[in-house]
Design a protein around this motif. Structure first.
Motif, PDB file in Angstrom:
ATOM      1  N   SER A  13       0.832  -1.201   0.000  1.00  0.00           N
ATOM      2  CA  SER A  13       0.000   0.000   0.000  1.00  0.00           C
ATOM      3  C   SER A  13       0.867   1.253   0.000  1.00  0.00           C
ATOM      4  O   SER A  13       0.487   2.279  -0.567  1.00  0.00           O
ATOM      5  N   LYS A  14       2.051   1.186   0.598  1.00  0.00           N
ATOM      6  CA  LYS A  14       2.977   2.326   0.576  1.00  0.00           C
ATOM      7  C   LYS A  14       3.407   2.627  -0.855  1.00  0.00           C
ATOM      8  O   LYS A  14       3.479   3.794  -1.248  1.00  0.00           O
ATOM      9  N   ASP A  15       3.674   1.589  -1.641  1.00  0.00           N
ATOM     10  CA  ASP A  15       4.040   1.805  -3.040  1.00  0.00           C
ATOM     11  C   ASP A  15       2.923   2.531  -3.788  1.00  0.00           C
ATOM     12  O   ASP A  15       3.179   3.453  -4.562  1.00  0.00           O
ATOM     13  N   VAL A  16       1.708   2.104  -3.551  1.00  0.00           N
ATOM     14  CA  VAL A  16       0.560   2.722  -4.221  1.00  0.00           C
ATOM     15  C   VAL A  16       0.415   4.172  -3.776  1.00  0.00           C
ATOM     16  O   VAL A  16       0.185   5.068  -4.596  1.00  0.00           O
ATOM     17  N   MET A  17       0.571   4.431  -2.482  1.00  0.00           N
ATOM     18  CA  MET A  17       0.471   5.807  -1.981  1.00  0.00           C
ATOM     19  C   MET A  17       1.579   6.680  -2.562  1.00  0.00           C
ATOM     20  O   MET A  17       1.349   7.849  -2.879  1.00  0.00           O
ATOM     21  N   ASP A  18       2.773   6.113  -2.711  1.00  0.00           N
ATOM     22  CA  ASP A  18       3.867   6.870  -3.328  1.00  0.00           C
ATOM     23  C   ASP A  18       3.504   7.279  -4.751  1.00  0.00           C
ATOM     24  O   ASP A  18       3.762   8.407  -5.173  1.00  0.00           O
ATOM     25  N   ILE A  19       2.889   6.364  -5.491  1.00  0.00           N
ATOM     26  CA  ILE A  19       2.458   6.664  -6.854  1.00  0.00           C
ATOM     27  C   ILE A  19       1.389   7.758  -6.837  1.00  0.00           C
ATOM     28  O   ILE A  19       1.419   8.692  -7.643  1.00  0.00           O
ATOM     29  N   LEU A  20       0.457   7.654  -5.893  1.00  0.00           N
ATOM     30  CA  LEU A  20      -0.600   8.660  -5.804  1.00  0.00           C
ATOM     31  C   LEU A  20      -0.046  10.039  -5.471  1.00  0.00           C
ATOM     32  O   LEU A  20      -0.475  11.049  -6.041  1.00  0.00           O
ATOM     33  N   VAL A  21       0.912  10.092  -4.543  1.00  0.00           N
ATOM     34  CA  VAL A  21       1.517  11.379  -4.184  1.00  0.00           C
ATOM     35  C   VAL A  21       2.218  11.979  -5.400  1.00  0.00           C
ATOM     36  O   VAL A  21       2.085  13.179  -5.680  1.00  0.00           O
ATOM     37  N   LEU A  22       2.939  11.150  -6.123  1.00  0.00           N
ATOM     38  CA  LEU A  22       3.641  11.637  -7.305  1.00  0.00           C
ATOM     39  C   LEU A  22       2.641  12.131  -8.358  1.00  0.00           C
ATOM     40  O   LEU A  22       2.827  13.187  -8.973  1.00  0.00           O
ATOM     41  N   THR A  23       1.562  11.384  -8.546  1.00  0.00           N
ATOM     42  CA  THR A  23       0.531  11.789  -9.497  1.00  0.00           C
ATOM     43  C   THR A  23      -0.081  13.120  -9.092  1.00  0.00           C
ATOM     44  O   THR A  23      -0.283  14.010  -9.931  1.00  0.00           O
ATOM     45  N   GLN A  24      -0.388  13.267  -7.805  1.00  0.00           N
ATOM     46  CA  GLN A  24      -0.946  14.533  -7.322  1.00  0.00           C
ATOM     47  C   GLN A  24       0.034  15.682  -7.527  1.00  0.00           C
ATOM     48  O   GLN A  24      -0.352  16.793  -7.869  1.00  0.00           O
ATOM     49  N   TYR A  25       1.307  15.391  -7.319  1.00  0.00           N
ATOM     50  CA  TYR A  25       2.337  16.414  -7.516  1.00  0.00           C
ATOM     51  C   TYR A  25       2.345  16.883  -8.970  1.00  0.00           C
ATOM     52  O   TYR A  25       2.364  18.085  -9.251  1.00  0.00           O
TER      53      TYR A  25
ATOM     54  N   GLU B   5       9.553  25.159  -7.644  1.00  0.00           N
ATOM     55  CA  GLU B   5      10.781  24.380  -7.599  1.00  0.00           C
ATOM     56  C   GLU B   5      10.431  22.960  -8.017  1.00  0.00           C
ATOM     57  O   GLU B   5       9.500  22.354  -7.497  1.00  0.00           O
ATOM     58  N   HIS B   6      11.146  22.445  -8.989  1.00  0.00           N
ATOM     59  CA  HIS B   6      10.826  21.112  -9.499  1.00  0.00           C
ATOM     60  C   HIS B   6      12.117  20.322  -9.663  1.00  0.00           C
ATOM     61  O   HIS B   6      12.889  20.541 -10.587  1.00  0.00           O
ATOM     62  N   GLU B   7      12.341  19.449  -8.731  1.00  0.00           N
ATOM     63  CA  GLU B   7      13.478  18.542  -8.814  1.00  0.00           C
ATOM     64  C   GLU B   7      13.134  17.316  -7.984  1.00  0.00           C
ATOM     65  O   GLU B   7      12.243  17.365  -7.129  1.00  0.00           O
ATOM     66  N   PRO B   8      13.815  16.215  -8.219  1.00  0.00           N
ATOM     67  CA  PRO B   8      13.489  14.984  -7.481  1.00  0.00           C
ATOM     68  C   PRO B   8      13.518  15.146  -5.964  1.00  0.00           C
ATOM     69  O   PRO B   8      12.705  14.562  -5.261  1.00  0.00           O
TER      70      PRO B   8
ATOM     71  N   LEU C  54       8.352  16.148  -0.295  1.00  0.00           N
ATOM     72  CA  LEU C  54       6.893  16.156  -0.181  1.00  0.00           C
ATOM     73  C   LEU C  54       6.389  14.798   0.287  1.00  0.00           C
ATOM     74  O   LEU C  54       5.565  14.702   1.198  1.00  0.00           O
ATOM     75  N   GLN C  55       6.906  13.747  -0.316  1.00  0.00           N
ATOM     76  CA  GLN C  55       6.508  12.391   0.062  1.00  0.00           C
ATOM     77  C   GLN C  55       6.859  12.115   1.520  1.00  0.00           C
ATOM     78  O   GLN C  55       6.061  11.563   2.272  1.00  0.00           O
ATOM     79  N   SER C  56       8.035  12.525   1.934  1.00  0.00           N
ATOM     80  CA  SER C  56       8.472  12.329   3.319  1.00  0.00           C
ATOM     81  C   SER C  56       7.553  13.066   4.291  1.00  0.00           C
ATOM     82  O   SER C  56       7.180  12.535   5.336  1.00  0.00           O
TER      83      SER C  56
ATOM     84  N   LYS D  74       5.288  11.321   7.116  1.00  0.00           N
ATOM     85  CA  LYS D  74       5.481  11.709   8.513  1.00  0.00           C
ATOM     86  C   LYS D  74       4.160  12.134   9.140  1.00  0.00           C
ATOM     87  O   LYS D  74       3.830  11.751  10.262  1.00  0.00           O
ATOM     88  N   THR D  75       3.392  12.916   8.397  1.00  0.00           N
ATOM     89  CA  THR D  75       2.097  13.373   8.897  1.00  0.00           C
ATOM     90  C   THR D  75       1.166  12.193   9.144  1.00  0.00           C
ATOM     91  O   THR D  75       0.505  12.118  10.184  1.00  0.00           O
ATOM     92  N   LEU D  76       1.128  11.262   8.199  1.00  0.00           N
ATOM     93  CA  LEU D  76       0.256  10.094   8.369  1.00  0.00           C
ATOM     94  C   LEU D  76       0.690   9.254   9.556  1.00  0.00           C
ATOM     95  O   LEU D  76      -0.146   8.768  10.318  1.00  0.00           O
ATOM     96  N   LYS D  77       1.983   9.080   9.737  1.00  0.00           N
ATOM     97  CA  LYS D  77       2.468   8.302  10.878  1.00  0.00           C
ATOM     98  C   LYS D  77       2.131   9.001  12.188  1.00  0.00           C
ATOM     99  O   LYS D  77       1.731   8.356  13.154  1.00  0.00           O
TER     100      LYS D  77
END
Length: 103
Positions: free
Chosen positions: A50-62, A77-80, A86-88, A92-95
């Motif tokens: 589920s973390k992998d899926v959430m990572d994809i969703l965060v990236l998509t939203q970005y 600002e746009h860089e990896p 943002l993902q971190s 962190k907020t969810l945890k």
């Protein structure tokens, strides 16, 4: 005149209340849909969490945000590292919410 002002204020308050209910229902439907999609994706694709899926969703939203902001000719600002940050922050907020540090 005062009665009309009071009635108008009451009508405005009721409209805002109903609008809030609509937004809350919309958000709940979105979350329910995401939960379902994540669960289905986990079951259908081997080795995906589920973390992998959430990572994809965060990236998509970005990227969706970049598209929307880009339509208004603003510069972000746009860089990896920004995406990773943002993902971190989201993780962190969810945890923190799960452990009760935020309400």
């Amino acid at each position: 005149d005062k009665v009309q002002q009071v009635k108008a204020a009451e009508a405005d308050a009721e409209a805002r209340y109903l609008s809030g209910l609509g937004v809350a229902r919309q958000r709940k439907a979105i979350v329910t849909g995401l939960q379902s999609s994540i669960s289905e994706f986990e079951n259908d694709v081997d080795g995906v969490t589920s973390k992998d899926v959430m990572d994809i969703l965060v990236l998509t939203q970005y990227f969706d945000t970049l598209t929307a902001v880009g339509a208004n000719n603003l510069i972000l600002e746009h860089e990896p590292a920004s995406v990773a940050s943002l993902q971190s922050q989201v993780n962190k907020t969810l945890k923190n919410r799960k452990t009760g540090f935020l309400s």
